[in-house]
Design an enzyme around this catalytic site. Structure first.
Site, short mmCIF file in Angstrom:
data_model
loop_
_atom_site.label_atom_id
_atom_site.label_comp_id
_atom_site.label_asym_id
_atom_site.label_seq_id
_atom_site.Cartn_x
_atom_site.Cartn_y
_atom_site.Cartn_z
N ASP A 57 -9.79 30.95 -2.57
CA ASP A 57 -10.10 29.89 -1.61
C ASP A 57 -11.60 29.81 -1.37
OD1 ASP A 57 -7.86 28.51 -0.72
OD2 ASP A 57 -7.13 30.29 0.36
N THR A 121 -15.92 7.75 -2.79
CA THR A 121 -14.58 7.18 -2.97
C THR A 121 -14.59 5.67 -2.82
OG1 THR A 121 -12.37 7.07 -1.98
CG2 THR A 121 -14.13 7.67 -0.51
N GLU A 123 -12.49 4.29 -1.18
CA GLU A 123 -12.05 4.11 0.22
C GLU A 123 -13.19 3.76 1.16
OE1 GLU A 123 -7.80 5.00 0.73
OE2 GLU A 123 -9.11 5.43 2.42
N LYS A 215 9.76 3.20 -3.78
CA LYS A 215 9.52 2.69 -2.42
C LYS A 215 8.23 1.89 -2.39
CE LYS A 215 11.66 6.49 0.21
NZ LYS A 215 13.00 6.20 -0.01
N GLN A 222 -0.45 -5.78 -1.58
CA GLN A 222 -1.72 -5.07 -1.65
C GLN A 222 -2.00 -4.67 -3.10
OE1 GLN A 222 1.16 -3.96 -0.46
NE2 GLN A 222 1.31 -1.74 -0.28
N ARG A 224 -4.58 -2.85 -6.30
CA ARG A 224 -5.54 -1.80 -6.68
C ARG A 224 -5.93 -2.01 -8.15
NH1 ARG A 224 -4.81 -1.20 -1.97
NH2 ARG A 224 -4.38 0.72 -0.80
N TYR A 302 -1.19 4.88 9.88
CA TYR A 302 -1.53 4.35 8.56
C TYR A 302 -1.88 2.88 8.69
CZ TYR A 302 -1.25 3.23 3.60
OH TYR A 302 -1.54 2.82 2.32
N ARG A 308 -8.73 -4.26 -3.40
CA ARG A 308 -9.81 -3.34 -3.79
C ARG A 308 -10.18 -3.57 -5.25
NH1 ARG A 308 -8.04 2.71 -3.31
NH2 ARG A 308 -8.73 2.61 -1.15
#
Ligand code: UDP
Length: 350
Positions: A57, A121, A123, A215, A222, A224, A302, A308
């Protein structure tokens, strides 16, 4: 023989780290120092004499990390949680690993004057609604605090700003890259994919193998841009080979031609799954999808990103890089991989 360039990759067993390490080792021109708490994606590389791997770690490895930062030319800290499900379930953990640990590493890179290649990212652009996202001109638009989905976006945004500031005022040399939905075999571990909560391509394909309906979160409109991991890693190799040219740059690394809505992706996954020569007939017959709300799928907190798409003009101009792998090929590679893992899983049960 010229001395080999030394590269430290933290999070070397991750999706990007493992592909990048494999590719770099294939040149026999680099010495790779890698740290990760897991080794399942890189087990086949650990015998390579150019690969020095520590399985541990980060929290227990600070001395090792500092020592290797001193020794290496390029530092690539890839250890981070990058799955939307976690941004909702455990935002503090995301903060500790993605922000606190990485900030510590960035500071050491500044201290020892090394070159940083850092994963930003897609994002960071959040809910921006321009047709193409440009690295240096597009505004970042995020939602309210109660939607903890944005913790990842804002952590990465602040780190981008910190890195840039260190370059202006601390002499740091760096290149930040922004992956746009990189996909391919080994994206998420098979165990995680089984929970149905991994990133979208894996989640869809794994559900098909488990005879569960795909799902689709929300209405599926949306979209991507899906980018093959091999294209993404080829671009990273170009960055590694041209660090001076890439200094102080932020690069989108994505494939604007592979834009699909989530609904279109579901249909395509089912189509390719049904065409696959080895998938058993009963699985093909069971392939279907359903719509679920984001509250049901992710829990409260969420908020989706509707659209994007990257501009890749800058990376094309500086590095002459363009993605070449189409979405069907990437998905078929993922189906092959998941199907073989699924077979292994079933063999173990017998
Ligand atoms: N998604 C979905 N079903 C799934 C997993 C994800 O409909 O089983 C949707 C998700 O809500 C988002 C998109 O697929 O709109 C991409 O999700 P992913 O987690 O892959 O990455 P993101 O691009 O949102 O970071």
């Amino acid at each position: 023989m010229p001395e080999k360039k030394k590269i430290l990759i933290i999070g070397v067993n991750g999706f990007i780290g493992s592909y990048l390490t494999e590719k770099l080792l294939s040149f026999n021109e680099y010495e790779i120092y890698g740290l990760d708490r897991d080794s399942y994606r890189i087990a086949h590389l650990t015998d390579d004499s150019n690969f020095i791997f520590l399985q541990d770690d980060i929290i227990r490895s600070w001395d090792w990390i500092e020592n290797k930062i001193k020794k290496c030319d390029i530092i690539i800290p890839l250890a981070a949680i990058a799955m939307p499900k976690y941004y909702i379930e455990n935002p503090i953990k995301v903060f500790e690993i993605d922000f606190e640990y990485n900030l510590e590493i960035i500071k050491m890179v500044v201290k020892y004057g090394k070159y940083l290649i850092f994963p930003s990212t897609s994002e960071v652009y959040g809910k921006s609604n321009t047709d193409y996202f440009h690295e240096d001109t597009t505004d970042f638009v995020v939602g309210p605090i109660i939607n903890t989905r944005w913790i990842y976006s804002t952590i990465k945004q602040l780190l981008d700003r910190v890195i840039y500031s260190y370059s202006l005022h601390g002499g740091l040399k760096f290149c930040c890259f922004r992956p746009f939905n990189w996909i391919g075999p080994k994206l998420d571990s098979i165990e995680y994919a089984k929970t149905g909560c991994s990133r979208v391509t894996n989640s869809f394909l794994m559900n098909l193998l488990l005879k569960k309906p795909i799902k689709i979160v929300g209405d599926g409109r949306q979209g991507r841009c899906f980018t093959d991991i091999k294209d993404g890693v080829d671009c990273l190799i170009q960055i590694i080979m041209n660090t001076e040219m890439c200094n102080q740059q932020f690069f989108n690394i994505g494939n604007p031609d592979n834009y699909l809505t989530v609904y279109e992706l579901a249909i395509k996954c089912i189509e390719l799954f049904k065409k696959h020569p080895e998938i058993p007939k009963d699985l093909k017959q069971a392939a279907k999808f359903e719509f679920v709300s984001s509250d049901e799928y992710y829990g409260k907190g969420y908020e989706d990103i509707f659209y994007r798409k990257p501009s890749i003009d800058k990376v094309k101009a500086i590095l002459m890089w363009s993605p070449v792998i189409g979405i069907d090929k990437s998905l078929n590679n993922s189906i092959d991989y998941l199907f073989s893992e699924w077979n292994k899983m079933n063999d173990q049960k017998i």
